[in-house]
Design an enzyme around this catalytic site. Structure first.
Site, PDB file in Angstrom:
ATOM      1  N   TYR A  62       0.874  -1.197  -0.010  1.00 23.85           N
ATOM      2  CA  TYR A  62      -0.105  -0.209   0.204  1.00 23.85           C
ATOM      3  C   TYR A  62       0.700   1.243  -0.045  1.00 23.85           C
ATOM      4  CZ  TYR A  62      -4.105  -2.666   1.379  1.00 23.85           C
ATOM      5  OH  TYR A  62      -5.314  -3.509   1.182  1.00 23.85           O
ATOM      6  N   HIS A  67      -4.010   6.592  -1.888  1.00 24.65           N
ATOM      7  CA  HIS A  67      -4.704   6.872  -0.579  1.00 24.65           C
ATOM      8  C   HIS A  67      -4.082   6.903   0.639  1.00 24.65           C
ATOM      9  CE1 HIS A  67      -8.506   6.802   0.956  1.00 24.65           C
ATOM     10  NE2 HIS A  67      -8.580   5.348   1.376  1.00 24.65           N
ATOM     11  N   TYR A 113      -6.062  -0.487   9.250  1.00 22.29           N
ATOM     12  CA  TYR A 113      -6.615   0.045   8.096  1.00 22.29           C
ATOM     13  C   TYR A 113      -7.319   1.374   8.218  1.00 22.29           C
ATOM     14  CZ  TYR A 113      -5.836  -4.377   5.496  1.00 22.29           C
ATOM     15  OH  TYR A 113      -5.126  -5.286   4.803  1.00 22.29           O
ATOM     16  N   ASN A 115     -10.312   2.267   7.369  1.00 21.74           N
ATOM     17  CA  ASN A 115     -11.493   2.579   7.886  1.00 21.74           C
ATOM     18  C   ASN A 115     -11.581   2.460   9.509  1.00 21.74           C
ATOM     19  OD1 ASN A 115     -10.871  -0.076   8.117  1.00 21.74           O
ATOM     20  ND2 ASN A 115     -12.325  -0.660   6.535  1.00 21.74           N
ATOM     21  N   ASN A 161     -12.975   7.265   3.894  1.00 23.15           N
ATOM     22  CA  ASN A 161     -13.119   6.059   4.979  1.00 23.15           C
ATOM     23  C   ASN A 161     -12.386   6.567   6.214  1.00 23.15           C
ATOM     24  OD1 ASN A 161     -14.917   4.627   3.938  1.00 23.15           O
ATOM     25  ND2 ASN A 161     -13.300   3.377   2.931  1.00 23.15           N
TER      26      ASN A 161
HETATM   27  C1  LIG Z   1     -11.953  -2.083   6.597  1.00 25.36           C
HETATM   28  O1  LIG Z   1     -11.146  -2.503   5.493  1.00 25.36           O
HETATM   29  C2  LIG Z   1     -10.624  -3.668   5.392  1.00 25.36           C
HETATM   30  C3  LIG Z   1      -9.887  -3.786   4.342  1.00 25.36           C
HETATM   31  O2  LIG Z   1     -10.057  -3.154   3.138  1.00 25.36           O
HETATM   32  C4  LIG Z   1     -11.673  -4.652   5.356  1.00 25.36           C
HETATM   33  O3  LIG Z   1     -11.170  -6.026   5.302  1.00 25.36           O
HETATM   34  C5  LIG Z   1     -12.687  -4.541   6.341  1.00 25.36           C
HETATM   35  O4  LIG Z   1     -13.602  -5.184   6.599  1.00 25.36           O
HETATM   36  C6  LIG Z   1     -13.134  -3.169   6.787  1.00 25.36           C
HETATM   37  N1  LIG Z   1     -13.657  -2.952   7.965  1.00 25.36           N
HETATM   38  C7  LIG Z   1     -14.793  -2.129   8.455  1.00 25.36           C
HETATM   39  C8  LIG Z   1     -15.173  -2.002   9.867  1.00 25.36           C
HETATM   40  O5  LIG Z   1     -15.459  -1.541   7.311  1.00 25.36           O
END
Ligand SMILES: *[C@@H]1O[C@H](CO)[C@@H](O)[C@H](O)[C@H]1NC(C)=O
Ligand SMILES: *[C@@H]1O[C@H](CO)[C@@H](O)[C@H](O)[C@H]1NC(C)=O
Length: 229
Positions: A62, A67, A113, A115, A161
């Site tokens: 990454y 991003h 991550y 998010n 995100n």
């Molecule tokens: C966050 O992103 C990761 C990788 O893209 C993904 O596997 C995961 O489900 C996501 N988690 C949430 C809480 O959205």
């Protein structure tokens, strides 16, 4: 006569026991103070006056993605000011002016991550006692031309995100952002947008980031007193 001799004899034994007990306790304490692990757990986290936060995803593949431009900016800035990003529980932290009387500036990259960035960011803010008005979040901006750097106060997540997660965990939209333009492909469709933001910068773009664009960001941070001139 016999009883008093016995008394002195017993007293000496008891006194000897006390001395032995006390000196071994003292020795243990000294050992504890000198062991590095004890020092780490005792150390209170440094109080930071400002915190500059880079957003991105973890892992080598990454690294050079659009991003991840926030994280790239933090690494560049730490390197420029010869501060080392050190692993902490929540990610990587470098501190500018650590051993001086100047305001202490934290440079922080998450290691989770995008998010869920809000979780580690809220932990670092609490741990280092930073006020939310003294943080700035550096992130990629689809709505500006590549290389355009802008400061923005508050506002919505605009589909980002990382910002979404921070707003959720801090429970406020009122924090500063340093937005670095990455261009937008000619579409608003997530099917097009997602691979674009997760795509790598070209080597020419990386050169421009490292030669002029990140410097613009640092100038803006200086003008807002996030970094001393
Ligand atoms: C966050 O992103 C990761 C990788 O893209 C993904 O596997 C995961 O489900 C996501 N988690 C949430 C809480 O959205
Ligand atoms: C981006 O570059 C990394 C190496 O830095 C590579 O591992 C990755 O596959 C590339 N990603 C894309 C989407 O081309």
């Amino acid at each position: 006569m016999l009883t008093s001799t016995l008394f002195i004899y017993i007293s000496c034994i008891i006194l000897g026991l006390f001395i032995a007990l006390f000196s071994s306790k003292r020795k243990r304490e000294l050992q504890k103070q000198n062991s590095p692990s004890a020092q780490n757990t005792k150390e209170t986290p440094i109080q930071l006056d400002k915190l500059i936060i880079g957003l991105g995803n973890p892992g080598q593949s990454y690294e050079n993605m659009r991003h991840n431009v926030g994280k790239l900016f933090i690494s560049y800035t730490a390197n420029k000011f010869k501060a080392q990003l050190k692993k902490i529980n929540q990610g990587y932290l470098a501190i500018l002016n650590e051993d001086t009387d100047q305001p202490k500036i934290g440079l922080f990259n998450t290691y989770c991550y995008m998010n869920i960035s809000g979780k580690s960011i809220s932990e670092v803010i609490k741990k280092h006692q930073v006020k939310v008005e003294n943080i700035i979040v550096v992130h990629d901006d689809l709505d500006n031309a590549f290389g355009k750097v802008k400061i923005k106060e508050g506002g919505s997540a605009e589909g980002h995100n990382g910002l979404k997660s921070i707003i959720e965990y801090l429970d406020t939209k009122e924090f500063l952002r340093l937005k670095i333009g990455i261009d937008r492909p000619n579409s608003r469709d997530p099917v097009v947008i997602s691979p674009y933001v997760l795509g790598n910068f070209s080597s020419e773009q990386l050169n421009r980031l490292n030669s002029e664009i990140f410097e613009k960001g640092i100038e803006i941070l200086k003008s807002k007193n996030f970094i001393q001139s």
